[in-house]
Design a protein around this motif. Structure first.
Motif, mmCIF file in Angstrom:
data_model
loop_
_atom_site.group_PDB
_atom_site.id
_atom_site.type_symbol
_atom_site.label_atom_id
_atom_site.label_comp_id
_atom_site.label_asym_id
_atom_site.label_seq_id
_atom_site.Cartn_x
_atom_site.Cartn_y
_atom_site.Cartn_z
ATOM 1 N N LYS A 169 -50.976 43.869 30.629
ATOM 2 C CA LYS A 169 -49.685 43.780 31.312
ATOM 3 C C LYS A 169 -49.877 44.174 32.763
ATOM 4 N N VAL A 170 -49.629 43.226 33.669
ATOM 5 C CA VAL A 170 -49.877 43.457 35.093
ATOM 6 C C VAL A 170 -48.692 42.948 35.905
ATOM 7 N N HIS A 191 -62.263 32.589 28.689
ATOM 8 C CA HIS A 191 -61.460 31.752 29.592
ATOM 9 C C HIS A 191 -60.082 32.373 29.725
ATOM 10 N N TRP A 192 -59.630 32.498 30.966
ATOM 11 C CA TRP A 192 -58.343 33.136 31.268
ATOM 12 C C TRP A 192 -57.324 32.025 31.475
ATOM 13 N N HIS A 193 -56.700 31.644 30.372
ATOM 14 C CA HIS A 193 -55.933 30.412 30.283
ATOM 15 C C HIS A 193 -54.669 30.482 31.149
ATOM 16 N N GLY A 194 -54.597 29.570 32.124
ATOM 17 C CA GLY A 194 -53.422 29.449 32.966
ATOM 18 C C GLY A 194 -53.535 30.119 34.315
ATOM 19 N N LEU A 195 -54.558 30.948 34.513
ATOM 20 C CA LEU A 195 -54.677 31.668 35.777
ATOM 21 C C LEU A 195 -55.224 30.751 36.875
ATOM 22 N N PHE A 224 -53.739 37.295 39.417
ATOM 23 C CA PHE A 224 -52.504 36.855 38.771
ATOM 24 C C PHE A 224 -51.461 36.448 39.821
ATOM 25 N N PRO A 225 -51.574 35.247 40.387
ATOM 26 C CA PRO A 225 -50.630 34.819 41.424
ATOM 27 C C PRO A 225 -49.269 34.412 40.876
ATOM 28 N N ASP A 226 -49.216 34.096 39.582
ATOM 29 C CA ASP A 226 -47.986 33.590 38.979
ATOM 30 C C ASP A 226 -47.493 34.543 37.900
ATOM 31 N N ASP A 227 -46.168 34.589 37.719
ATOM 32 C CA ASP A 227 -45.641 35.355 36.598
ATOM 33 C C ASP A 227 -45.614 34.471 35.360
ATOM 34 N N GLY A 228 -45.377 35.069 34.209
ATOM 35 C CA GLY A 228 -45.311 34.317 32.969
ATOM 36 C C GLY A 228 -46.158 34.962 31.890
ATOM 37 N N ILE A 229 -46.388 34.202 30.829
ATOM 38 C CA ILE A 229 -47.185 34.685 29.706
ATOM 39 C C ILE A 229 -48.442 33.819 29.626
ATOM 40 N N PHE A 230 -49.591 34.443 29.690
ATOM 41 C CA PHE A 230 -50.881 33.762 29.701
ATOM 42 C C PHE A 230 -51.715 34.276 28.523
ATOM 43 N N ASN A 249 -53.197 38.065 24.783
ATOM 44 C CA ASN A 249 -52.212 37.707 25.806
ATOM 45 C C ASN A 249 -52.393 38.475 27.105
ATOM 46 N N MET A 250 -51.877 37.884 28.173
ATOM 47 C CA MET A 250 -51.698 38.550 29.462
ATOM 48 C C MET A 250 -50.240 38.349 29.866
ATOM 49 N N LEU A 251 -49.531 39.422 30.083
ATOM 50 C CA LEU A 251 -48.123 39.378 30.455
ATOM 51 C C LEU A 251 -47.998 39.785 31.914
ATOM 52 N N VAL A 252 -47.532 38.844 32.735
ATOM 53 C CA VAL A 252 -47.434 39.091 34.171
ATOM 54 C C VAL A 252 -45.972 39.320 34.539
ATOM 55 N N VAL A 253 -45.670 40.526 34.970
ATOM 56 C CA VAL A 253 -44.306 40.912 35.325
ATOM 57 C C VAL A 253 -43.949 40.271 36.660
ATOM 58 N N PRO A 254 -42.839 39.540 36.732
ATOM 59 C CA PRO A 254 -42.521 38.798 37.954
ATOM 60 C C PRO A 254 -42.020 39.689 39.073
#
Length: 592
Positions: A169-170, A191-195, A224-230, A249-254
């Protein structure tokens, strides 16, 4: 011991980009196709009537070379080819189950931790959430674990001993360092899917890095330039390693907050194929279930079959959905709750909207807010045209929630930041198509005839929800099946297409799923390292945009996407049905 698949660049290139040992030739493919349907027809007759295999000079040279170097990778295939050419064909397994049939060729199958005792393994732990700050360093280890499913333990893989792996969570805009160690018996990567980050950290073997061998480590820098769930997963033999538990999962706080909710839940959707008390083995050198992909018969949420959530009356719960299954699409409904779609792969939609269900393909993610207004015990369902599965439950107590967000839930929020971002691209929506990619399959002649007999003139659904041809599918592997991305203009296929772009380009790609191929079915197409907008499906323009990295292309459909080209490097584009990827359904976008 069968380990370290694709242990060198030549083997990997042969497997992925030249379609795994094409020197076996069409005649061998016909023999394998005959074996593939032997349990549906008279197997012994099929074997006896198989075409005679004629060895080429190159085949014979390789057979002699393998006699001098018997441990060279690929020699098992040539020894088998020599046996078949000399007439020593094995009789069919007519009347036996799938497990018996697959185990007949046990030297060609693989399972996690084959040389490790189940009793010696630590039980898989539940997923933990690691809240990380910009600049933090975290360790991630792929390891063999014991995982209990429906009261029975199985050998599987986990990240940091967890299935699914730990959640990172970042905050949006953060950069972290991941020190990855491989302790499983196969080469792997992450692989860091979506980054949208540096190509060197993308985890694609021989493109962005070399495979990480057993006992070795690799350091990734993830941005992590974008928010969302990766999510993160291997990019070597996903059909085996990912299906065996390697996903997280990677959860990116917007930076631009969503509406408030009472709680957040991450749901990792998956399935696994278990028969006769065992996980059905995987192919060792070639992925099996290569036609349709491996459909599991046990559906999982967060690695288990008993997901349950306690909530209070009036709670709004935000569910982050990720589909990590090899092939199965899920159609998710939260019974008893009002559902609102708020985000997808890379963040929020332009406009929040109420929905009745969410169709999520492999590798896709969706963010859904659910308002539970009344007490009760409510199911989470996966519903197909022919069957309904219960994936879990939400128990809503009669106690009223401490903080009510009903008013903000009912307000259909318009996300001006997303709208403004998309506005910069609207002038390119009507530009000419830069690349048309047709989605199709290449089959051996013998198997083509069998497919034609099975399909006949039946009308096919736009989405295949189950394995409708399990026997033939289970016998197919990526040595005799080729899934294809084909350039509609040049006729070039897969890695031969050579898509090119420059940073700053707006690239329009049209994806056409050929309904007249020998086995048409849906394909989730994933593009690494960039983001895109889905402009239209079958000519119907999209009305509500969210940035994506994966899109489902149903049978017979045309999906147009517009790629925001921002990242230099050679980026993969491929079908995210794991077996189709292994069967060659991939190309690359070279960005300068």
């Amino acid at each position: 011991m069968k380990k370290n698949g694709f242990g060198n660049k030549e083997a990997y290139a042969t497997a992925r980009m030249k379609h795994i040992l094409p020197l076996l030739g069409m005649a061998a493919m016909v023999f394998l196709a005959g074996c593939a349907v032997s349990n549906q027809q008279n197997g012994e007759e099929a074997a006896l009537n198989a075409e005679k295999i004629v060895l080429s000079e190159k085949d014979m040279a390789m057979i002699e070379h393998c006699k001098m170097m018997p441990n060279m990778r690929g020699c098992d295939d040539y020894r088998e080819l020599e046996q078949k050419a000399s007439g020593s064909m094995m009789p069919s397994n007519q009347g036996k189950g799938m497990m018996d049939d697959i185990r007949m060729d046990s030297q060609y199958t693989a399972s996690p931790g084959e040389d490790v005792l189940l009793s010696s393994l630590s039980p898989a732990k539940s997923t933990t959430i690691l809240t990380l700050d910009d600049g933090d360093t975290v360790e991630l280890t792929a390891e063999i674990v014991s995982k209990m499913i429906n009261g029975k333990s199985y050998k599987m893989y986990g990240y940091n001993g967890q299935i699914p792996g730990p959640v990172f969570k970042v905050k949006q805009g953060s950069t972290i360092t991941v020190i990855f160690k491989n302790t499983i018996e196969w080469n792997t990567t992450v692989h860091w899917h979506g980054l949208r980050h540096n190509i060197k950290d993308d985890g694609v073997p021989w493109i962005s890095q070399e495979p990480v061998q057993e006992g070795e480590s690799f350091t990734y820098t993830t941005y992590f330039p974008d928010d969302g769930i990766f999510w993160y997963h291997p990019h070597i033999r996903e059909d085996f390693q990912q299906d065996s538990g390697l996903a997280g999962n990677m959860l990116v706080v917007p930076s631009q907050a969503y509406n408030p909710v009472n709680r957040e839940e991450l749901l990792v959707l998956d399935d696994i194929l278990i028969e006769d008390g065992d996980i059905v083995p995987y192919g060792s050198d070639h992925a099996n279930f290569a036609i349709m992909g491996r459909f599991g018969n046990t559906l999982l949420v967060n690695g288990g079959t008993d997901y349950a959530l306690d909530a209070m009356k009036g709670d709004v719960v935000r569910f982050y959905l990720t589909n990590v299954a090899n092939v199965r699409p899920f159609n998710i409904t939260f019974v008893g709750g009002k559902m609102k779609l708020v985000g997808s792969d890379l963040g929020q939609y332009e406009q929040e909207e109420y929905v009745d269900s969410i169709l999520i393909a492999p590798a896709e993610r969706y963010i859904v807010d659910v308002f539970y207004e009344q007490e009760g015990n409510y199911a989470i369902l996966h519903t197909t045209p022919k069957r309904t599965y219960t994936l879990g439950s939400v128990r809503v107590s009669p106690s009223q929630t401490d903080a009510s967000y009903a008013r903000s839930f009912d307000a259909m929020r318009e996300n001006r930041e997303v709208i403004s971002d998309v506005d910069h691209f609207r002038e390119y929506f009507s530009k000419p198509v830069d690349y048309q990619l047709n989605l199709t399959i290449g089959l051996p002649m013998g198997m083509m005839k069998d497919m034609m007999k099975m399909d006949g003139d039946q009308e096919r659904e736009k989405i295949e929800w189950e394995d409708t041809m399990q026997m033939m599918n289970s016998h197919s592997d990526t040595s005799n099946i080729k899934w294809i991305l084909k350039d509609g203009l040049t006729g070039k296929e897969n890695m031969g297409i050579g898509m090119k772009a420059k940073v700053g380009d707006k690239l329009k790609i049209s994806l056409f799923n050929d309904p007249n191929s020998m086995h048409p079915m849906q394909h989730p197409i994933h593009l690494h390292g960039q983001r895109f907008l889905v402009l239209s499906v079958d000519g119907v323009p999209t009305k509500n945009f969210a940035w994506k990295d994966t899109v489902l292309v149903p049978l017979g459909s045309t999906v147009d996407i517009l790629v925001d080209v921002t990242n230099p490097g050679e980026w993969m584009a491929h079908c995210h049905i794991a077996e189709h990827l292994e069967a060659g359904m991939m190309t690359a976008l070279s960005v300068t």
